[in-house]
Motif scaffolding. Structure first.
Motif, PDB file in Angstrom:
ATOM      1  N   GLY A  36       0.731  -1.235  -0.027  1.00  0.00           N
ATOM      2  CA  GLY A  36      -0.057  -0.047   0.020  1.00  0.00           C
ATOM      3  C   GLY A  36       0.684   1.182   0.177  1.00  0.00           C
ATOM      4  N   ASP A  37       0.151   2.306  -0.367  1.00  0.00           N
ATOM      5  CA  ASP A  37       0.852   3.624  -0.402  1.00  0.00           C
ATOM      6  C   ASP A  37       1.312   3.911   1.261  1.00  0.00           C
ATOM      7  N   ASN A  38       2.301   4.862   1.317  1.00  0.00           N
ATOM      8  CA  ASN A  38       2.840   5.407   2.330  1.00  0.00           C
ATOM      9  C   ASN A  38       1.423   6.038   3.435  1.00  0.00           C
ATOM     10  N   SER A  39       1.403   5.869   4.512  1.00  0.00           N
ATOM     11  CA  SER A  39       0.494   6.314   5.407  1.00  0.00           C
ATOM     12  C   SER A  39      -0.969   5.832   5.052  1.00  0.00           C
ATOM     13  N   SER A  40      -0.981   4.601   4.526  1.00  0.00           N
ATOM     14  CA  SER A  40      -2.437   4.021   4.260  1.00  0.00           C
ATOM     15  C   SER A  40      -2.483   2.890   5.168  1.00  0.00           C
ATOM     16  N   GLY A  41      -1.681   2.740   6.335  1.00  0.00           N
ATOM     17  CA  GLY A  41      -2.175   1.702   7.315  1.00  0.00           C
ATOM     18  C   GLY A  41      -1.330   0.439   7.417  1.00  0.00           C
ATOM     19  N   LYS A  42      -0.441   0.195   6.464  1.00  0.00           N
ATOM     20  CA  LYS A  42       0.359  -1.266   6.684  1.00  0.00           C
ATOM     21  C   LYS A  42       0.865  -1.186   8.207  1.00  0.00           C
ATOM     22  N   SER A  43       1.660  -0.167   8.777  1.00  0.00           N
ATOM     23  CA  SER A  43       2.051  -0.232   9.892  1.00  0.00           C
ATOM     24  C   SER A  43       1.168  -0.809  11.051  1.00  0.00           C
ATOM     25  N   THR A  44       0.069   0.053  10.730  1.00  0.00           N
ATOM     26  CA  THR A  44      -0.938  -0.378  11.890  1.00  0.00           C
ATOM     27  C   THR A  44      -1.305  -1.807  11.756  1.00  0.00           C
ATOM     28  N   ILE A  45      -1.334  -2.287  10.524  1.00  0.00           N
ATOM     29  CA  ILE A  45      -1.761  -3.750  10.432  1.00  0.00           C
ATOM     30  C   ILE A  45      -0.745  -4.603  10.943  1.00  0.00           C
ATOM     31  N   MET A  46       0.501  -4.154  10.897  1.00  0.00           N
ATOM     32  CA  MET A  46       1.599  -5.079  11.415  1.00  0.00           C
ATOM     33  C   MET A  46       1.798  -4.866  13.094  1.00  0.00           C
ATOM     34  N   ASN A  47       1.263  -3.832  13.515  1.00  0.00           N
ATOM     35  CA  ASN A  47       1.271  -3.444  14.930  1.00  0.00           C
ATOM     36  C   ASN A  47      -0.009  -4.407  15.740  1.00  0.00           C
ATOM     37  N   PHE A  48      -1.194  -4.284  14.834  1.00  0.00           N
ATOM     38  CA  PHE A  48      -2.096  -5.305  15.315  1.00  0.00           C
ATOM     39  C   PHE A  48      -1.783  -6.752  15.466  1.00  0.00           C
ATOM     40  N   LEU A  49      -0.852  -7.150  14.459  1.00  0.00           N
ATOM     41  CA  LEU A  49      -0.308  -8.488  14.416  1.00  0.00           C
ATOM     42  C   LEU A  49       0.425  -8.950  15.848  1.00  0.00           C
ATOM     43  N   PHE A  50       1.346  -7.745  15.779  1.00  0.00           N
ATOM     44  CA  PHE A  50       2.285  -7.783  17.066  1.00  0.00           C
ATOM     45  C   PHE A  50       1.707  -7.939  18.318  1.00  0.00           C
ATOM     46  N   PHE A  51       0.728  -7.202  18.457  1.00  0.00           N
ATOM     47  CA  PHE A  51      -0.123  -6.996  19.659  1.00  0.00           C
ATOM     48  C   PHE A  51      -1.173  -8.306  19.884  1.00  0.00           C
ATOM     49  N   GLY A  52      -1.896  -8.902  18.671  1.00  0.00           N
ATOM     50  CA  GLY A  52      -2.577  -9.873  18.972  1.00  0.00           C
ATOM     51  C   GLY A  52      -1.927 -11.048  19.232  1.00  0.00           C
ATOM     52  N   LEU A  53      -0.658 -11.062  18.801  1.00  0.00           N
ATOM     53  CA  LEU A  53       0.182 -12.439  19.263  1.00  0.00           C
ATOM     54  C   LEU A  53       0.506 -12.311  20.627  1.00  0.00           C
ATOM     55  N   GLY A  54       0.475 -11.011  21.379  1.00  0.00           N
ATOM     56  CA  GLY A  54       0.940 -10.862  22.655  1.00  0.00           C
ATOM     57  C   GLY A  54       1.936  -9.921  22.970  1.00  0.00           C
ATOM     58  N   GLY A  55       2.290  -9.091  21.829  1.00  0.00           N
ATOM     59  CA  GLY A  55       3.275  -7.924  22.087  1.00  0.00           C
ATOM     60  C   GLY A  55       2.453  -6.915  22.960  1.00  0.00           C
ATOM     61  N   ASN A  56       3.161  -6.064  23.460  1.00  0.00           N
ATOM     62  CA  ASN A  56       2.844  -5.033  24.419  1.00  0.00           C
ATOM     63  C   ASN A  56       3.108  -3.653  23.504  1.00  0.00           C
ATOM     64  N   LEU A  57       2.307  -2.733  23.429  1.00  0.00           N
ATOM     65  CA  LEU A  57       2.370  -1.344  22.552  1.00  0.00           C
ATOM     66  C   LEU A  57       2.043  -0.212  23.610  1.00  0.00           C
ATOM     67  N   ASP A  58       3.123   0.819  23.794  1.00  0.00           N
ATOM     68  CA  ASP A  58       2.656   1.715  24.461  1.00  0.00           C
ATOM     69  C   ASP A  58       1.681   2.732  23.426  1.00  0.00           C
ATOM     70  N   ARG A  59       1.288   3.816  24.077  1.00  0.00           N
ATOM     71  CA  ARG A  59       0.287   4.737  23.395  1.00  0.00           C
ATOM     72  C   ARG A  59       1.075   5.451  22.077  1.00  0.00           C
ATOM     73  N   SER A  60       2.295   5.673  21.996  1.00  0.00           N
ATOM     74  CA  SER A  60       2.924   6.388  20.869  1.00  0.00           C
ATOM     75  C   SER A  60       2.752   5.363  19.667  1.00  0.00           C
ATOM     76  N   ALA A  61       2.683   4.250  19.956  1.00  0.00           N
ATOM     77  CA  ALA A  61       2.674   3.017  18.786  1.00  0.00           C
ATOM     78  C   ALA A  61       1.350   3.009  18.160  1.00  0.00           C
ATOM     79  N   TRP A  62       0.232   3.400  18.738  1.00  0.00           N
ATOM     80  CA  TRP A  62      -1.245   3.359  18.300  1.00  0.00           C
ATOM     81  C   TRP A  62      -1.393   4.503  17.335  1.00  0.00           C
ATOM     82  N   SER A  63      -2.198   4.468  16.152  1.00  0.00           N
ATOM     83  CA  SER A  63      -2.617   5.263  15.435  1.00  0.00           C
ATOM     84  C   SER A  63      -3.988   5.796  15.897  1.00  0.00           C
TER      85      SER A  63
END
Length: 651
Positions: A36-63
C-alpha cells in the motif's frame, strides 16, 4: 512440507469495532506481502499482528484510527494446532488475552465458557497468556535472574523489525531493556537454553526461597525467646527439666506428709474424690478432641494422597495427548488389508482420506486438531488448580498436626495430675497445704513450659538441619547447572556460527552499494549489547544499516529452517524495507532474495512483509488483501461513522 517445532503460523487477522469488521484477511505459509501507499495503514496492521500475538504497545505506537477499534482477533497455528487469540485494544498496555482452541469460524459463535482468559502477568493463582502460548509452542517458561520471566512480548521483539526502532538495534525498541534479558531471549531462540537447566534453575530458586524462609523463621524464634541457638539446646533443656522434676518430687512428698496428718478428716477424702472426678472428665474430653483431630488429619492426608495421584494422572494425560498428536501426524490414516473381525479382504473404496477405510465413517481430522489446544489448556489449568489445592491442604494438615501436638501435651500433663491425685488423698484445710499445692502447680506449669521448649528446640534443630540440607542441595544444583551451561556453550557456538554464515550469504546478495557488504569475512552480533557489526566495522550509511539488520533477521530465520535444534518459531515480521532512503532497486532485490529463500526451503515458516514498493515480478498469491491508499486505507471505516472527514485514510 516439514515442520520444525516451535512453529508459529498466522492464519487470519480480524479487527473489530463493536460488531463492525474493519479488517479481515487470511494469511498463508511462506512470504505474505501487505502492500500500500505510504500512510495507508500497513504499519497499523503490523502492529495489530504484534499486539494480537501477545506484544505490548505503548500509546505512541497506536495510530488514531487504531484506537477507534475495540478488539483484535487472530487465528494462528501453534505447532500445527489451531487457536484463536482475542485481545481488547487498551492504550494502558498489558491487556489480558482470551484463547479459544479451534478456528475463527467456530470461535465467533462459541460460548464464553469455551474461551480461557489469561492476564498479561503471571500470579500465584493464575498463569499468564505467555505461559499458555509457550506451552502450545512447547517452549520452556524461562525465568531470568534479576528480572521477571521471559514473555511472548520479549520473543516478538526479536521477530519484528518495525519502523520506530533504531535500525542498529536487533530488538524492537523498549525503554526498560536489561542486557541479561536480551541475552536470555537470544540464547533461548538459538536453542541453547536447555529444558533441564531451566528445571534445575526453577528447583534451585525454590530451595533458595525455602532456605530464606527457614532462616527468617529461625530469626523470629530467637527474637521471641531471646538469645541464640546456643541457649536453646536440648542438653540445657534436659538439665532444666531434671531440676524441675526433682523439685516437683520434693514438693509432692512434702505435700503428702502434710496431708497424712489430716487423713482422718472426712472432708479430705470427699474433696479428693471430687478433684479426681473433675480431672477425669477433663482427661476424657481431651481424649475425644485428640481422636477428632486425628480423624481430620487422616482425612486430609487421604485427600493429599488422592490428589497427588490425580495430578500425576493429569501430567500423564498431557504427555499422552502430545504423543498421540505427534503419532497421528506421522502415521496418518490407518488402513486394513483384512477385516480384524472376520479376516476377509477389505476392498478398496473411494474417499478413504475423508472417511474410515474400514467402516466408512466420515473423518473430521480438522475438528480433532481444533480440540487439541482447548484440551491442553484445560488439563494444564486443572493441574495448576490441583497444585494450589494441595498447598491449601498441606496448610490444613500442618495446622491439625500442630493442634494435635498441643492437645497431646495438655493430655499428658492432666493425666499426670490425675495419676498423682489418685495416688494419695489431698486436703485444702491448711494454708501450708494451699501453699504447697500452689508451688506444685507452679512447678507443673514450668515443666509444661519446658515441654514446649523441647518442641521449640526440636523445631530449631529441624530448621537448622533443613537449612544445612537446603544449602547442600543449592550448592549441588549450582554445580549441575554450571556443568550443563558449559555443555551448552558448544550449542550456542554452533548456532551463532550458522546465523553468521546465513547472514553473510544474504548480505552478499545485496546490490553493490556498501563496500564492506560485498565480501564480508565475519559478522559480529550481541543479543546483550543489542548490536551487530561487519568485520568489526560499525559505521554504515542509514540505508545500509537497514539492509544489515534485515540480513541478520533473515539469516536467523534461515538458520532455524536448517537446524531443528533452534527454538526460533520460524516466524518473522518486516516493516522497514523502504526506511532510511533505501532505493527502489535495493528494496526489490531484498524482496527477490527473501522469496527465493522461502521457495527453496521445505520447512514450514512465515514471513509477513509490509511494503509501499512491491516488486513487479512478485507472485500475486503472496499478496494479503488489496493495495491500500491514503483514500482507502487498510481499515474499512464507514463514511462519517466516527466523526472525521478522511474516514478511509489510515496512518
Amino acid at each position: 512440507m516439514t515442520r520444525f517445532d516451535p512453529c508459529l503460523i498466522v492464519k487470519r487477522l480480524v479487527v473489530k469495532r463493536a460488531e463492525a469488521v474493519l479488517y479481515d484477511e487470511a494469511f498463508h505459509k511462506g512470504v505474505n506481502v501487505i502492500r500500500g501507499d505510504n500512510s495507508s495503514g500497513k504499519s497499523t496492521i503490523m502492529n495489530f499482528l504484534f499486539f494480537g500475538l501477545g506484544g505490548n504497545l505503548d500509546r505512541s505506537a497506536w495510530s488514531r484510527h487504531a484506537l477507534l477499534c475495540d478488539h483484535v482477533w487472530l487465528e494462528a497455528e501453534f505447532n500445527g494446532n489451531p487457536a484463536v487469540l482475542r485481545r481488547e485494544i487498551d492504550v494502558s498496555s498489558q491487556s489480558p488475552m482470551e484463547i479459544y482452541g479451534g478456528r475463527y469460524e467456530d470461535a465467533v459463535s462459541a460460548p464464553i465458557e469455551a474461551w480461557k482468559r489469561y492476564p498479561y502477568s503471571r500470579s500465584t493463582n493464575q498463569e499468564s497468556f505467555s505461559q499458555a502460548i509457550f506451552r502450545l509452542l512447547e517452549m520452556p517458561d524461562v525465568a531470568v535472574e534479576g528480572t521477571s520471566s521471559i514473555t511472548v512480548h520479549q520473543i516478538l521483539r526479536l521477530l519484528y523489525a518495525d519502523q520506530l526502532s533504531p535500525t542498529e538495534n536487533l530488538f524492537r525498541f523498549e525503554g526498560y531493556d536489561p542486557e541479561n534479558l536480551r541475552e536470555a531471549v537470544g540464547n533461548l531462540l538459538c536453542g541453547a537454553f536447555d529444558t533441564e537447566i531451566y528445571e534445575l534453575q526453577q528447583l534451585k530458586r525454590t530451595k533458595e526461597r525455602q532456605f530464606t524462609e527457614a532462616t527468617a523463621e529461625l530469626r523470629s524464634i530467637f527474637r521471641v525467646v531471646g538469645g541464640d541457638d546456643e541457649s536453646m539446646t536440648l542438653e540445657w533443656i534436659n538439665q532444666r527439666r531434671g531440676a524441675l522434676n526433682k523439685e516437683r518430687d520434693e514438693v509432692s512428698k512434702e505435700l503428702s506428709e502434710e496431708e497424712e496428718l489430716f487423713f482422718s478428716d472426712p472432708g479430705a477424702k470427699k474433696l479428693s474424690l471430687q478433684s479426681q472426678k473433675q480431672l477425669y472428665k477433663k482427661v476424657q474430653k481431651l481424649q475425644v478432641k485428640i481422636q477428632e483431630v486425628q480423624s481430620e488429619i487422616d482425612a486430609v492426608e487421604f485427600e493429599i494422597s488422592d490428589s497427588a495421584a490425580f495430578i500425576r494422572t493429569l501430567h500423564s494425560r498431557l504427555e499422552a495427548l502430545r504423543d498421540a498428536d505427534l503419532a497421528a501426524s506421522i502415521v496418518g490414516a490407518v488402513q486394513f488389508e483384512t477385516c480384524p473381525a472376520c479376516y476377509a479382504e477389505v476392498s478398496a473404496a473411494e474417499n478413504t482420506i475423508s472417511a474410515c477405510h474400514l467402516c466408512k465413517t466420515p473423518l473430521d481430522v480438522e475438528r480433532e486438531r481444533d480440540r487439541i489446544v482447548g484440551i491442553v489448556n484445560e488439563i494444564s489449568i486443572q493441574i495448576k488448580q490441583s497444585e494450589r489445592l494441595q498447598v491449601i491442604r498441606q496448610g490444613r494438615l500442618d495446622s491439625y498436626q500442630e493442634k494435635l501436638s498441643s492437645l497431646q501435651s495438655e493430655w499428658r500433663a492432666e493425666a499426670k495430675k490425675l495419676s498423682a491425685l489418685s495416688a494419695r488423698p489431698t486436703s485444702a484445710a491448711r494454708e501450708k497445704i494451699h501453699e504447697l499445692q500452689r508451688r506444685l502447680g507452679y512447678v507443673d506449669k514450668s515443666i509444661e513450659d519446658i515441654e514446649k521448649q523441647v518442641k521449640l528446640a526440636n523445631k530449631i534443630g529441624d530448621l537448622s538441619e533443613k537449612k544445612a540440607n537446603l544449602d547442600r542441595d543449592i550448592q549441588s544444583l549450582s554445580s549441575k547447572i554450571s556443568s550443563l551451561q558449559l555443555s551448552q556453550t558448544s550449542r550456542l557456538r554452533s548456532a551463532r556460527s550458522l546465523i553468521e554464515k546465513k547472514a553473510i550469504e544474504f548480505l552478499k546478495g545485496d546490490l553493490k552499494r556498501q563496500d564492506s557488504f560485498e565480501n564480508p569475512k565475519s559478522i559480529q552480533f550481541s543479543f546483550a549489547k543489542n548490536s551487530i557489526t561487519v568485520d568489526h566495522n560499525t559505521y554504515f550509511s542509514a540505508s545500509s544499516r537497514v539492509i544489515l539488520k534485515l540480513a541478520f533477521l533473515v539469516g536467523f530465520l534461515e538458520a532455524a529452517l536448517e537446524d531443528p535444534k533452534f527454538r526460533h518459531p520460524r516466524f518473522l515480521m518486516i516493516d522497514i524495507t523502504e526506511d532510511k532512503g533505501i532505493e527502489l532497486s535495493r528494496s526489490h532485490n531484498f524482496q527477490d532474495q527473501l522469496i527465493k529463500l522461502s521457495n527453496q526451503t521445505k520447512v514450514d515458516h512465515q514471513v509477513i512483509l509490509a511494503t509501499a514498493m512491491p516488486w513487479s515480478e512478485l507472485d500475486q498469491g503472496l499478496f494479503v488483501g488489496r493495495h491500500s491508499t491514503r483514500e482507502e486505507g487498510t481499515l474499512e471505516f464507514l463514511p462519517k461513522a466516527f466523526g472525521f472527514e478522511d474516514q478511509g485514510r489510515e496512518i
